[in-house]
Write a protein that holds these residues in place. Sequence first.
Motif: not given
Length: 174
Positions: A2-29
């Motif tokens: 089944a497709i699972e749709v969850h109510e909005y989680d205020p932690a999602w932006p923090e997950h995104a921020r951490r992934a963005i930081d990780e990608l920015t560090t790893a992928a250089g310019g």
Amino acid sequence: MAIEVHEYDPAWPEHARRAIDELTTAAGGWLTVIEHIGSTSVPGLAAKPIIDLMAAAQTLDDPAAEEAVVALGYRRMEFQMPQRLSFKRYGPEIGYHLHVVLASSWDTRNQRLFRDHLREHPADRDAYAELKRTLAGATHEGDSYTRAKTALVQRIVDAARDSRGLPRVDVWEE
């Protein structure tokens, strides 16, 4: 499954921020800018627990940078979308989709325009959430779920493009 749709989680932006930081560090310019897009980036919007990220790059052909992204656990996906690289990474509680597009198309990407419109128009956000909940209960396959949202997504993207004086385009990049 089944497709699972969850109510909005205020932690999602923090997950995104951490992934963005990780990608920015790893992928250089290579990745000149990375943003949180998709439903998890819209406060109050129900969503599948997948963090969608979009990144701009001057070129889509940088094997060393792509290897750095893969080293973070992302797997390259082969989609038939022109001028885009797609990667996925799944953890036990949350997944990540990374879409890399050419910097020259950044300002007119439908996904960014759609996100911004939903943030600015709560009635459209709520209509989209209701459609997602309805489809999740009736659909068990991701592509069918996505395609069933097309009419509403197209209407919202058209409105977003109209408000910016951009030409209308099909939301399906085939």
